[in-house]
Design an enzyme around this catalytic site. Structure first.
Site, PDB file in Angstrom:
ATOM      1  N   ASP A  99       2.313  97.995  70.400  1.00 32.29           N
ATOM      2  CA  ASP A  99       2.845  99.279  70.823  1.00 32.29           C
ATOM      3  C   ASP A  99       3.602  99.865  69.635  1.00 32.29           C
ATOM      4  OD1 ASP A  99       3.990 101.320  72.522  1.00 32.29           O
ATOM      5  OD2 ASP A  99       3.739  99.930  74.194  1.00 32.29           O
ATOM      6  N   ASP A 201       3.240 105.344  71.546  1.00 31.36           N
ATOM      7  CA  ASP A 201       4.124 105.843  72.581  1.00 31.36           C
ATOM      8  C   ASP A 201       4.323 107.362  72.457  1.00 31.36           C
ATOM      9  OD1 ASP A 201       6.044 104.876  74.709  1.00 31.36           O
ATOM     10  OD2 ASP A 201       7.485 105.901  73.425  1.00 31.36           O
ATOM     11  N   GLU A 265      -0.627 107.663  73.967  1.00 29.87           N
ATOM     12  CA  GLU A 265      -0.097 107.882  75.313  1.00 29.87           C
ATOM     13  C   GLU A 265       0.175 109.379  75.459  1.00 29.87           C
ATOM     14  OE1 GLU A 265       3.623 106.832  78.300  1.00 29.87           O
ATOM     15  OE2 GLU A 265       3.968 107.294  76.198  1.00 29.87           O
ATOM     16  N   HIS A 326       3.152 100.181  83.118  1.00 32.05           N
ATOM     17  CA  HIS A 326       4.541  99.777  83.371  1.00 32.05           C
ATOM     18  C   HIS A 326       5.453 100.939  83.743  1.00 32.05           C
ATOM     19  CE1 HIS A 326       4.278 101.283  79.355  1.00 32.05           C
ATOM     20  NE2 HIS A 326       5.592 101.293  79.241  1.00 32.05           N
ATOM     21  N   ASP A 327       4.880 102.138  83.852  1.00 30.09           N
ATOM     22  CA  ASP A 327       5.681 103.315  84.213  1.00 30.09           C
ATOM     23  C   ASP A 327       5.297 103.885  85.572  1.00 30.09           C
ATOM     24  OD1 ASP A 327       6.995 103.308  81.705  1.00 30.09           O
ATOM     25  OD2 ASP A 327       5.370 104.452  80.787  1.00 30.09           O
TER      26      ASP A 327
HETATM   27  C1  NOJ Z   1       6.646 105.816  77.408  1.00 27.93           C
HETATM   28  C2  NOJ Z   1       6.748 104.371  77.746  1.00 27.93           C
HETATM   29  O1  NOJ Z   1       5.563 103.967  78.393  1.00 27.93           O
HETATM   30  C3  NOJ Z   1       7.971 104.220  78.613  1.00 27.93           C
HETATM   31  O2  NOJ Z   1       8.047 102.943  79.192  1.00 27.93           O
HETATM   32  C4  NOJ Z   1       9.185 104.518  77.757  1.00 27.93           C
HETATM   33  O3  NOJ Z   1      10.347 104.437  78.553  1.00 27.93           O
HETATM   34  C5  NOJ Z   1       9.069 105.922  77.152  1.00 27.93           C
HETATM   35  N1  NOJ Z   1       7.773 106.172  76.590  1.00 27.93           N
HETATM   36  C6  NOJ Z   1      10.076 106.101  76.050  1.00 27.93           C
HETATM   37  O4  NOJ Z   1       9.693 105.348  74.934  1.00 27.93           O
END
Ligand code: NOJ
Ligand code: CA
Length: 528
Positions: A99, A201, A265, A326-327
């Site tokens: 990542d 990210d 992302e 994970h979000d």
């Molecule tokens: C996206 C990530 O997937 C998330 O988990 C993170 O909190 C935010 N970006 C900030 O880096």
């Protein structure tokens, strides 16, 4: 278009390292834990792992706040553990993606400490410092994704710094040439060690408006949405200049052999998402496609989104699909355990690279977390809206013993209920389990060229069922999905009959199918 690249026909498996396996018994997953499960991953049949951040971090956002990009956080291990993981993963033919978090650092990163040390600092321009608005207060109306203003005042210098996320995550200034060079050096550091690529990210956030104009009000905002949605982030994200920054990152990767992969992302509407493939496809190889995370779960909605996505793809742009991360609330919770099997079949039979989230292969659901065990800062900063992300980040269940085989200590997040059935050991033994289904689907996908790289065509969409074809040369595969809990007859297409290769119930293999196929409740089948 070349389709033989590993990342086009492979399946990516996302590991949230804190929760995969704890190798040293401190209650938190680590790199040694991942290494010790490589045999499982190769048995499952995935091709690459993407590991969420393992770098040195104060853990304000659990690794998405990095204080040294070229060091591993001691919680996870050391550089030697990464080297060993790379060697052993590669030995099994598994690629490893890390990542990359280039949008922001930790506020404890030495770059930021230096930047904040004074207006005259040599690194002042590495971050985004602005004077207060004329009447005082933040320089503009930009909001933090994690609640509140995106600006925090540094009393010593009297200026504000910008952070799209936590105040502990100051945004880097990507208009600064030295910032770019420093991040390219970081990429090379890991690529030189043998890493196969990066998931980047919030890549659409990297460049902000140079005039720092206020974001317009979102007139479609509804109560219950995140407060961030009150404004349209028109000036703070998805700026045209971001594509030049991405092309430079891509050039770094292209300097290496063996098709290193760049994934972005990006949470944007489909037509904006497509621009991230870049001019002449010199952008990210895969702009993450999150449509399935957000869709209503019914046949017409899913058919429409697949068609729209396929239609919007640029020529030679390779598709991809994500079902969980994970979000986001887990798929088994979003659609229920029975439809989660349909979702797995969908993910693994659509055209394009699938990304599978750890634990989804055994049907893990969200775990509700008692208030006193909340870890995610988002849950604490924006309470009451269910935005906390701990429920989808709970430990992987390896068996039904203490600590679910994840740890011998107290796990950092609770394991949750249903561990007797929802664990790897139990499901490895059960030929009808969710795990067996994933393994079978991955096997069929590997064996059938039409599924690996063939074209996609909608065959039929009813109110409750969806059928589509995958085809390549003379090979045709038909996928029929029952999106409901009632039986339904699905029509095949002329000439596309054959034998059932896999049913979500794992009990009809080999059955001959002609003009119609009777689908049981929550059943999907692949016919070839
Ligand atoms: C996206 C990530 O997937 C998330 O988990 C993170 O909190 C935010 N970006 C900030 O880096
Ligand atoms: Ca550990």
């Amino acid at each position: 278009m070349t389709t033989d690249l590993w990342w086009k026909h492979g399946t990516i498996y996302q590991i949230y390292p804190r929760s995969f396996h704890d190798g040293n018994g401190d209650g938190i997953g680590d790199i040694e834990g991942i290494r010790s499960k490589l045999d499982y991953l190769s048995w499952l049949g995935i091709d690459a792992i993407w590991i969420s951040p393992i770098f040195q971090s104060p853990m304000a956002d659990f690794g998405y706040d990095i204080s040294d990009y070229q060091a591993v956080d001691p919680i996870f291990g050391g550089l030697d553990d990464v080297d060993r993981l790379l060697a052993e993963a590669h030995g099994r033919g598994i690629k490893v993606l890390l990542d990359l978090v280039p949008n922001h650092t930790s506020d404890r990163h030495r770059w930021f400490l230096e930047s904040r040390s004074g207006r005259g600092s040599a690194r002042r321009d590495w971050y985004m410092w602005r004077d207060p608005a004329p009447g005082g207060g933040p320089p503009n109306n930009w909001l933090s994704v994690f609640g509140g203003s995106a600006w925090t005042l540094d009393p010593a210098s009297g200026q504000y710094y910008y952070h799209a996320f936590l105040p502990e995550q100051p945004d880097l200034n990507w208009r600064n040439r030295d910032v770019r060079e420093a991040m390219h050096a970081t990429m090379r550091f890991w690529l030189d060690r043998g890493v196969d690529g990066f998931r980047v990210d919030v890549i659409w956030h990297l460049i902000k408006d140079d005039l720092f104009r206020d974001n317009p009000v979102n007139h479609h905002y509804k109560p219950g949405q995140s407060p961030y949605a009150r404004l349209n982030p028109e000036y703070s994200s998805d700026r045209p200049e971001v594509h030049e920054v991405i092309a430079e990152m891509r050039a770094v990767l292209d300097g290496y052999p063996d098709a290193r992969l760049l994934i972005g992302e990006i949470y944007l509407p489909v037509e904006r998402l497509m621009t991230y493939y870049g001019a002449d496809l010199g952008g990210v190889h895969l702009p993450f496609n999150f449509q399935l995370l957000q869709t209503a779960w019914n046949a017409p909605a899913i058919a429409a989104l697949i068609r729209d996505y396929e239609d919007a793809l640029p020529q030679n742009g390779w598709p991809n699909w994500v079902l969980g991360n994970h979000d986001t609330s887990r798929i088994a919770t979003r659609v229920g355990p029975a439809q989660a099997r349909i979702a797995a079949m969908l993910l693994l039979t659509l055209r394009g690279t699938p990304t599978l989230y750890y634990g989804d292969e055994i049907g893990m659901a969200d775990v509700s977390i008692p208030a006193d065990r909340t870890q995610d800062p988002v849950g604490r900063r924006i309470p009451g809206l269910g935005l906390g992300r701990d429920p989808e980040r709970t430990p992987m269940r390896w068996n039904d013993g203490p600590g679910a085989g994840f740890t011998t200590a107290e796990p950092w997040l609770p394991i949750g209920p249903d561990t007797a059935i929802i664990n790897v050991a139990a499901q490895e033994r059960d030929p009808h389990s969710m795990l067996s289904l994933h393994r079978r689907l991955l096997q069929v996908r590997r064996e059938q060229p039409a599924l690996r790289t063939g074209a996609w065509r909608l065959a039929h969409c009813g109110a409750r069922s969806l059928t589509y074809e995958r085809y390549e040369a003379s090979q045709r595969i038909l996928v029929a999905l029952n999106l409901g809990a009632e039986p339904v007859d699905a029509a095949t297409v002329p000439g596309a009959g054959g034998r059932i290769l896999v049913s979500t119930h794992l009990d009809r293999e080999g059955e001959v199918v002609k003009d119609t196929v009777a689908l049981r409740a929550d059943e999907g089948i692949v016919i070839g």
